[in-house]
Scaffold this motif. Structure first.
Motif, PDB file in Angstrom:
ATOM      1  N   ILE A 143      12.138 -14.180  14.241  1.00 51.04           N
ATOM      2  CA  ILE A 143      13.475 -14.767  14.372  1.00 51.04           C
ATOM      3  C   ILE A 143      13.380 -16.277  14.198  1.00 51.04           C
ATOM      4  CG2 ILE A 143      15.505 -14.917  15.869  1.00 51.04           C
ATOM      5  CD1 ILE A 143      14.280 -12.521  17.453  1.00 51.04           C
ATOM      6  N   TYR A 144      14.051 -16.790  13.157  1.00 55.66           N
ATOM      7  CA  TYR A 144      14.013 -18.223  12.817  1.00 55.66           C
ATOM      8  C   TYR A 144      15.327 -18.887  13.207  1.00 55.66           C
ATOM      9  CZ  TYR A 144      10.190 -16.741   9.692  1.00 55.66           C
ATOM     10  OH  TYR A 144       9.026 -16.200   9.176  1.00 55.66           O
ATOM     11  N   PHE A 145      15.235 -20.030  13.902  1.00 55.11           N
ATOM     12  CA  PHE A 145      16.440 -20.732  14.346  1.00 55.11           C
ATOM     13  C   PHE A 145      16.095 -22.196  14.593  1.00 55.11           C
ATOM     14  CE2 PHE A 145      14.274 -18.305  17.603  1.00 55.11           C
ATOM     15  CZ  PHE A 145      13.933 -19.275  18.536  1.00 55.11           C
ATOM     16  N   LYS A 146      17.132 -23.022  14.755  1.00 54.55           N
ATOM     17  CA  LYS A 146      16.926 -24.459  14.967  1.00 54.55           C
ATOM     18  C   LYS A 146      16.388 -24.715  16.379  1.00 54.55           C
ATOM     19  CE  LYS A 146      18.138 -26.048  10.960  1.00 54.55           C
ATOM     20  NZ  LYS A 146      19.244 -26.953  10.694  1.00 54.55           N
ATOM     21  N   ASN A 147      15.581 -25.753  16.497  1.00 53.79           N
ATOM     22  CA  ASN A 147      14.967 -26.099  17.786  1.00 53.79           C
ATOM     23  C   ASN A 147      15.974 -26.230  18.921  1.00 53.79           C
ATOM     24  OD1 ASN A 147      12.451 -26.213  16.587  1.00 53.79           O
ATOM     25  ND2 ASN A 147      12.448 -28.424  16.344  1.00 53.79           N
ATOM     26  N   GLU A 148      17.138 -26.807  18.603  1.00 50.31           N
ATOM     27  CA  GLU A 148      18.109 -27.057  19.685  1.00 50.31           C
ATOM     28  C   GLU A 148      18.635 -25.769  20.318  1.00 50.31           C
ATOM     29  OE1 GLU A 148      20.374 -28.151  15.765  1.00 50.31           O
ATOM     30  OE2 GLU A 148      18.321 -28.336  16.558  1.00 50.31           O
ATOM     31  N   ASP A 149      18.461 -24.636  19.617  1.00 48.14           N
ATOM     32  CA  ASP A 149      18.924 -23.348  20.153  1.00 48.14           C
ATOM     33  C   ASP A 149      17.801 -22.540  20.803  1.00 48.14           C
ATOM     34  OD1 ASP A 149      21.569 -23.779  19.158  1.00 48.14           O
ATOM     35  OD2 ASP A 149      20.856 -23.239  17.146  1.00 48.14           O
ATOM     36  N   ALA A 150      16.610 -23.107  20.851  1.00 46.28           N
ATOM     37  CA  ALA A 150      15.418 -22.343  21.260  1.00 46.28           C
ATOM     38  C   ALA A 150      15.527 -21.781  22.677  1.00 46.28           C
ATOM     39  CB  ALA A 150      14.169 -23.208  21.126  1.00 46.28           C
ATOM     40  N   GLU A 151      15.889 -22.632  23.619  1.00 45.94           N
ATOM     41  CA  GLU A 151      15.907 -22.177  25.011  1.00 45.94           C
ATOM     42  C   GLU A 151      16.976 -21.112  25.236  1.00 45.94           C
ATOM     43  OE1 GLU A 151      15.614 -24.280  29.383  1.00 45.94           O
ATOM     44  OE2 GLU A 151      15.261 -25.486  27.588  1.00 45.94           O
ATOM     45  N   GLU A 152      18.131 -21.327  24.618  1.00 44.65           N
ATOM     46  CA  GLU A 152      19.234 -20.362  24.759  1.00 44.65           C
ATOM     47  C   GLU A 152      18.831 -18.996  24.180  1.00 44.65           C
ATOM     48  OE1 GLU A 152      23.944 -20.046  23.505  1.00 44.65           O
ATOM     49  OE2 GLU A 152      22.981 -22.014  23.479  1.00 44.65           O
ATOM     50  N   ILE A 153      18.183 -19.029  23.016  1.00 43.73           N
ATOM     51  CA  ILE A 153      17.765 -17.767  22.387  1.00 43.73           C
ATOM     52  C   ILE A 153      16.642 -17.100  23.191  1.00 43.73           C
ATOM     53  CG2 ILE A 153      16.555 -16.839  20.344  1.00 43.73           C
ATOM     54  CD1 ILE A 153      18.500 -18.451  18.611  1.00 43.73           C
ATOM     55  N   TRP A 154      15.682 -17.882  23.637  1.00 44.04           N
ATOM     56  CA  TRP A 154      14.586 -17.344  24.467  1.00 44.04           C
ATOM     57  C   TRP A 154      15.169 -16.614  25.687  1.00 44.04           C
ATOM     58  CZ3 TRP A 154       9.170 -17.159  24.485  1.00 44.04           C
ATOM     59  CH2 TRP A 154       8.550 -16.879  25.707  1.00 44.04           C
ATOM     60  N   ASN A 155      16.080 -17.265  26.402  1.00 43.67           N
ATOM     61  CA  ASN A 155      16.664 -16.670  27.612  1.00 43.67           C
ATOM     62  C   ASN A 155      17.456 -15.409  27.289  1.00 43.67           C
ATOM     63  OD1 ASN A 155      15.550 -18.668  29.224  1.00 43.67           O
ATOM     64  ND2 ASN A 155      17.364 -19.982  29.144  1.00 43.67           N
ATOM     65  N   ALA A 156      18.194 -15.441  26.180  1.00 41.39           N
ATOM     66  CA  ALA A 156      18.991 -14.268  25.783  1.00 41.39           C
ATOM     67  C   ALA A 156      18.104 -13.079  25.431  1.00 41.39           C
ATOM     68  CB  ALA A 156      19.887 -14.629  24.603  1.00 41.39           C
ATOM     69  N   VAL A 157      16.996 -13.355  24.743  1.00 43.70           N
ATOM     70  CA  VAL A 157      16.051 -12.293  24.351  1.00 43.70           C
ATOM     71  C   VAL A 157      15.459 -11.631  25.597  1.00 43.70           C
ATOM     72  CG1 VAL A 157      13.749 -11.916  23.335  1.00 43.70           C
ATOM     73  CG2 VAL A 157      15.501 -13.142  22.032  1.00 43.70           C
ATOM     74  N   PHE A 158      15.084 -12.440  26.580  1.00 45.78           N
ATOM     75  CA  PHE A 158      14.477 -11.857  27.787  1.00 45.78           C
ATOM     76  C   PHE A 158      15.495 -11.123  28.654  1.00 45.78           C
ATOM     77  CE2 PHE A 158      10.850 -14.156  26.402  1.00 45.78           C
ATOM     78  CZ  PHE A 158       9.790 -13.378  26.858  1.00 45.78           C
ATOM     79  N   GLU A 159      16.732 -11.609  28.642  1.00 46.96           N
ATOM     80  CA  GLU A 159      17.787 -10.915  29.386  1.00 46.96           C
ATOM     81  C   GLU A 159      18.084  -9.565  28.718  1.00 46.96           C
ATOM     82  OE1 GLU A 159      20.476  -9.970  32.186  1.00 46.96           O
ATOM     83  OE2 GLU A 159      19.112 -11.690  32.283  1.00 46.96           O
ATOM     84  N   ALA A 160      18.210  -9.565  27.372  1.00 47.95           N
ATOM     85  CA  ALA A 160      18.511  -8.326  26.635  1.00 47.95           C
ATOM     86  C   ALA A 160      17.364  -7.315  26.741  1.00 47.95           C
ATOM     87  CB  ALA A 160      18.789  -8.649  25.175  1.00 47.95           C
ATOM     88  N   GLY A 161      16.136  -7.836  26.849  1.00 51.48           N
ATOM     89  CA  GLY A 161      14.971  -6.945  26.828  1.00 51.48           C
ATOM     90  C   GLY A 161      14.453  -6.515  28.177  1.00 51.48           C
ATOM     91  N   LYS A 162      15.107  -6.972  29.270  1.00 51.55           N
ATOM     92  CA  LYS A 162      14.503  -6.721  30.589  1.00 51.55           C
ATOM     93  C   LYS A 162      14.405  -5.231  30.937  1.00 51.55           C
ATOM     94  CE  LYS A 162      18.530  -7.609  33.508  1.00 51.55           C
ATOM     95  NZ  LYS A 162      19.250  -8.612  34.263  1.00 51.55           N
ATOM     96  N   ASP A 163      15.369  -4.425  30.467  1.00 49.39           N
ATOM     97  CA  ASP A 163      15.295  -2.974  30.735  1.00 49.39           C
ATOM     98  C   ASP A 163      14.211  -2.292  29.909  1.00 49.39           C
ATOM     99  OD1 ASP A 163      17.368  -3.251  32.502  1.00 49.39           O
ATOM    100  OD2 ASP A 163      18.925  -2.473  31.154  1.00 49.39           O
ATOM    101  N   PHE A 164      13.666  -3.019  28.931  1.00 51.63           N
ATOM    102  CA  PHE A 164      12.630  -2.450  28.057  1.00 51.63           C
ATOM    103  C   PHE A 164      11.238  -2.988  28.416  1.00 51.63           C
ATOM    104  CE2 PHE A 164      16.686  -2.427  25.904  1.00 51.63           C
ATOM    105  CZ  PHE A 164      16.767  -1.127  25.415  1.00 51.63           C
ATOM    106  N   GLY A 165      11.159  -3.715  29.528  1.00 48.36           N
ATOM    107  CA  GLY A 165       9.861  -4.233  29.983  1.00 48.36           C
ATOM    108  C   GLY A 165       9.341  -5.386  29.136  1.00 48.36           C
ATOM    109  N   ILE A 166      10.242  -6.151  28.528  1.00 49.01           N
ATOM    110  CA  ILE A 166       9.837  -7.253  27.640  1.00 49.01           C
ATOM    111  C   ILE A 166       9.023  -8.299  28.402  1.00 49.01           C
ATOM    112  CG2 ILE A 166      11.874  -8.760  27.957  1.00 49.01           C
ATOM    113  CD1 ILE A 166      11.919  -8.992  24.832  1.00 49.01           C
ATOM    114  N   LYS A 167       7.992  -8.830  27.734  1.00 46.06           N
ATOM    115  CA  LYS A 167       7.129  -9.847  28.358  1.00 46.06           C
ATOM    116  C   LYS A 167       6.752 -10.910  27.336  1.00 46.06           C
ATOM    117  CE  LYS A 167       4.731  -6.838  31.687  1.00 46.06           C
ATOM    118  NZ  LYS A 167       3.387  -6.316  32.060  1.00 46.06           N
ATOM    119  N   PRO A 168       6.450 -12.134  27.811  1.00 47.03           N
ATOM    120  CA  PRO A 168       5.909 -13.149  26.904  1.00 47.03           C
ATOM    121  C   PRO A 168       4.443 -12.844  26.608  1.00 47.03           C
ATOM    122  CG  PRO A 168       6.016 -14.027  29.135  1.00 47.03           C
ATOM    123  CD  PRO A 168       6.558 -12.629  29.196  1.00 47.03           C
ATOM    124  N   ILE A 169       4.033 -13.097  25.377  1.00 47.78           N
ATOM    125  CA  ILE A 169       2.665 -12.763  24.933  1.00 47.78           C
ATOM    126  C   ILE A 169       2.015 -14.008  24.331  1.00 47.78           C
ATOM    127  CG2 ILE A 169       1.268 -11.171  23.541  1.00 47.78           C
ATOM    128  CD1 ILE A 169       3.085  -9.663  25.497  1.00 47.78           C
TER     129      ILE A 169
END
Length: 360
Positions: A196-222
């Motif tokens: 997933i490619y995006f501008k730096n200024e959106d990085a934190e918002e996208i990171w948080n959204a990905v982890f929120e969307a993935g929490k029921d799937f056991g998503i983790k940082p690697i």
């Protein structure tokens, strides 16, 4: 040393940070084996924002790409990506890269972090065609969300159909409420997923959204350590280890991305190698004796003479076997050949095997 737009988050999560290609990067969080298994069985997120992004535009953009890369980029349509490499004049490889056709006369090239400046200079040097080039590496962040549950975990964040997106295709659209995000069904793990490619200024918002969307799937940082074990189980080349300025695409088993239906830098010499054969080849091997092969270890014959070297090696977390890649004389490159890996004072038996090591 540079930070990515997400380095502070990795530090806050307790990641072990290391310098990598001039960037401060997370090498692991919980541990390599746990993180590796998370990606093989579920879904994990890598921050790979250190990678480089070049944009080439204009009526001669394709001609320039055809000149500096080995694969046939004329086969690309908008929405398709391609793996390729850039040969140098001495028979080696400047870098391996991904080529995205983002518009009729516009391409994005994704290059290795350690080679951004070298690659930019190399392509610029060959740009006598008036192609408009932009290096946007410092503007873009990149997440690799990898694993069999990746599509399910991310689908709620976008209307782009991730579930049915084919390997090596991409689309751009709204993702996590952010416009113009590139969603690509590519990755370096062999377990499916998206980059997933995006501008730096959106990085934190996208990171948080990905982890929120993935929490029921056991998503983790690697971290990068598991990225390395995952790619090695698939036999994917790592620039600086398995391929470099001295290894040819033919020696490295990259003949499949080397198309002689067009002309490119040093094509004649590489074609001669393909036709006449090479004296050494990159092979995959499994250790038969106990030990772990590491990059730089010698490969020896029964008399103890050095005949090659290990380019990548690890204890495979998925298969609990010691595996590696290395260059050996061509006569020992056949599947089933026995070679010896010098691990400290012992020469350990290994067998040449077919890739990938890890079969799903």
């Amino acid at each position: 040393m540079k930070n990515t737009a997400l380095s502070h988050i990795h530090e806050a999560l307790g990641a072990k940070m290391v310098p990598f290609a001039g960037y401060n990067m997370p090498v692991q969080y919980e541990g390599v084996n746990i993180e590796h298994e998370t990606v093989r069985e579920g879904v994990g997120v890598f921050d790979v924002s250190h990678m480089g992004e070049f944009f080439l535009k204009g009526e001669n953009a394709l001609a320039l790409i055809q000149k500096v890369t080995t694969n046939d980029a004329s086969k690309l349509v908008v929405g398709k990506a391609q793996y390729s490499c850039m040969p140098n004049n001495e028979g080696g490889i400047v870098d391996d890269l991904l080529i995205y056709k983002v518009g009729e006369e516009e391409y994005m090239l994704v290059v290795n972090a350690s080679n951004i400046e070298k690659d930019w200079n190399w392509i610029s040097q060959h740009n006598d065609l008036g192609v408009e080039m932009e290096n946007k590496s410092d503007e873009y962040s990149l997440l690799a969300v990898q694993g069999p549950k990746a599509a399910e975990a991310l689908q709620s964040l976008t209307e782009v159909d991730l579930i049915n997106m084919k390997y090596y295709t991409f689309d751009s659209g709204k993702f996590a409420g952010i416009d113009n995000v590139i969603l690509s069904a590519t990755g370096y793990t062999g377990s499916g997923g998206f980059e997933i490619y995006f501008k730096n200024e959106d990085a934190e918002e996208i990171w948080n959204a990905v982890f929120e969307a993935g929490k029921d799937f056991g998503i983790k940082p690697i971290g990068l350590a598991a990225r390395d074990t995952l790619r090695l189980e698939m036999g994917f080349c790592l620039y600086g280890n398995d391929i470099d300025d001295t290894t040819s695409p033919i020696e490295a088993g990259l003949g499949w991305i080397t198309k002689f239906t067009k002309d490119f830098v040093n094509a004649e010499a590489i074609k001669a190698q393909k036709e006449n054969g090479v004296s050494r080849k990159l092979v995959a091997f499994e250790l038969k004796d106990k030990g772990i092969p590491r990059q730089g270890y010698d490969i020896v014959d029964v008399e103890g003479n050095k005949i090659g070297h290990v380019t990548s090696g690890t204890m495979s977390p998925s298969m609990k076997k010691a595996i590696g890649l290395g260059y050996v004389p061509t006569e020992l490159a056949k599947t089933g050949s026995e070679i010896l890996i010098q691990v400290r004072k012992k020469a350990l038996k290994a067998e040449v095997v077919k890739l990938p090591f890890y079969k799903k």
